[in-house]
Design an enzyme around this catalytic site. Sequence first.
Site, PDB file in Angstrom:
ATOM      1  N   CYS A 102      26.369  28.220   0.313  1.00  0.00           N
ATOM      2  CA  CYS A 102      27.307  28.155  -0.818  1.00  0.00           C
ATOM      3  C   CYS A 102      27.748  29.523  -1.326  1.00  0.00           C
ATOM      4  CB  CYS A 102      26.695  27.358  -1.975  1.00  0.00           C
ATOM      5  SG  CYS A 102      26.685  25.576  -1.709  1.00  0.00           S
ATOM      6  N   ILE A 103      26.815  30.267  -1.899  1.00  0.00           N
ATOM      7  CA  ILE A 103      27.183  31.461  -2.661  1.00  0.00           C
ATOM      8  C   ILE A 103      27.930  32.513  -1.833  1.00  0.00           C
ATOM      9  CG2 ILE A 103      26.290  33.348  -4.084  1.00  0.00           C
ATOM     10  CD1 ILE A 103      24.080  31.491  -4.983  1.00  0.00           C
TER      11      ILE A 103
END
Length: 449
Positions: free
Chosen positions: A285-286
């Site tokens: 994600c990040i």
Amino acid sequence: MAISNQEMKIEPLAYQLIQKFETKTAKIGVVGLGYVGLPLAVEKAKAGYSVIGFDVQQEKTQMVNKGINYIGDVVDEDLITYTKQGRLKATTDYSLIGELDAVAICVPTPLDIYQQPDTSYVECSTREISQYIRKGMLVVLESTTYPGTTEEIVKPILEESGLICGKDIFIAYSPERVDPGNKTFNTKNTPKVVGGVTSSCTAVAAVMYREVLESEVHEVTSPAVAEMEKILENTFRNINIALANEMAILCNKMGLDVWEVIDAAATKPYGFMPFYPGPGLGGHCIPIDPFYLTWKAREYNYHTKLIEVAGEINNMMPDFVVNRCVQILNKEGKALKDAKILILGVAYKKDVKDYRESPVLPIINQLEEAGAEWTVVDPHVTEFKLNEKMKKTETTLNDKLLEEADLTIMTTDHSCFDYDQISKKANIIFDTRDAFKDKNVTIDRYYKL
């Protein structure tokens, strides 16, 4: 408590679907049985629904049907129980979608080689669903993506069936919020955000999640709002981690301990939230999500400067780590070339087996290119892919590995590592995670990020 059709002011088919969710008679599907999909499928089965999981990888579906767990956030006993009871089954046969009342799409949304969103998995899954969709069905996209995906890609494909969104079928977006290894928050108790294409779509999706989860379900006005909030969540972390990483670089130059600085700042009871540096960003994600937004922003002739600079800082951390290795070895009268480097952890975060986008991979790659000999120890990861080749890890740390290494790098601070052993047997330790804080161990040659 059931909500009347008049109170909800929604379409008749939506009300009928809500009743199915409330009486647990709805049959639910989950497309994609990975880190997001399998935990969600198990929670829906646990809530009392009949669940079918879909995946293109037959190996995954076979494992699920045998009750064999491959996701850390799923309780083994739960998977065994619900598959044995027949409440949860998995298949590669998408024609079974025609039996469902609702389906969640939980497939990957990676970036391509040009750092642009690859929505092909979402598109393929949606087309599979569109072949078998029928009146009165709910389709929810959970994959992280850029604002507009649900209404620009999912909705048009599903409406090719001739069914009208908001009247015949119901479409919503509800972003996954999975934090692998988190002992406090999981799929069941993490608040959920839901945004439907119409008010009926939102109402139906919200009821489903309220029946499945123990957490708050927050309704927003559109799928795009829900898509944007997910990007904001991870961009917020991306930018603040970049600040911590830049502070680490500067503190190193100034001879300061960045972790001591952050801990001191964290004593302020307002206006400050601590983020910590590391060897780089990893996970699904990040490191990736902010690029969805920078790509979409170009459509509006806007350049997301802060987000892109943060990405550059985080992406350069593996370079910084390798440069520090060179400096540390030089101080000890050694060269990086032919040095024996022991790398503790290849997973992207502590206590998980996920190494997707792990910053340790580019570190290993650079060490190899510099002519260093490296060994990885990771009790959670038995093998990993580096430059399209599978590499084995050592899963047990022993004294010999520590004693023979010229430099031991703590890259992933797994709880299961014996920190007393490492401190006593390692020749030189380079700690990129502040892993030895509060461990009450004595270390002779010890360097921090």
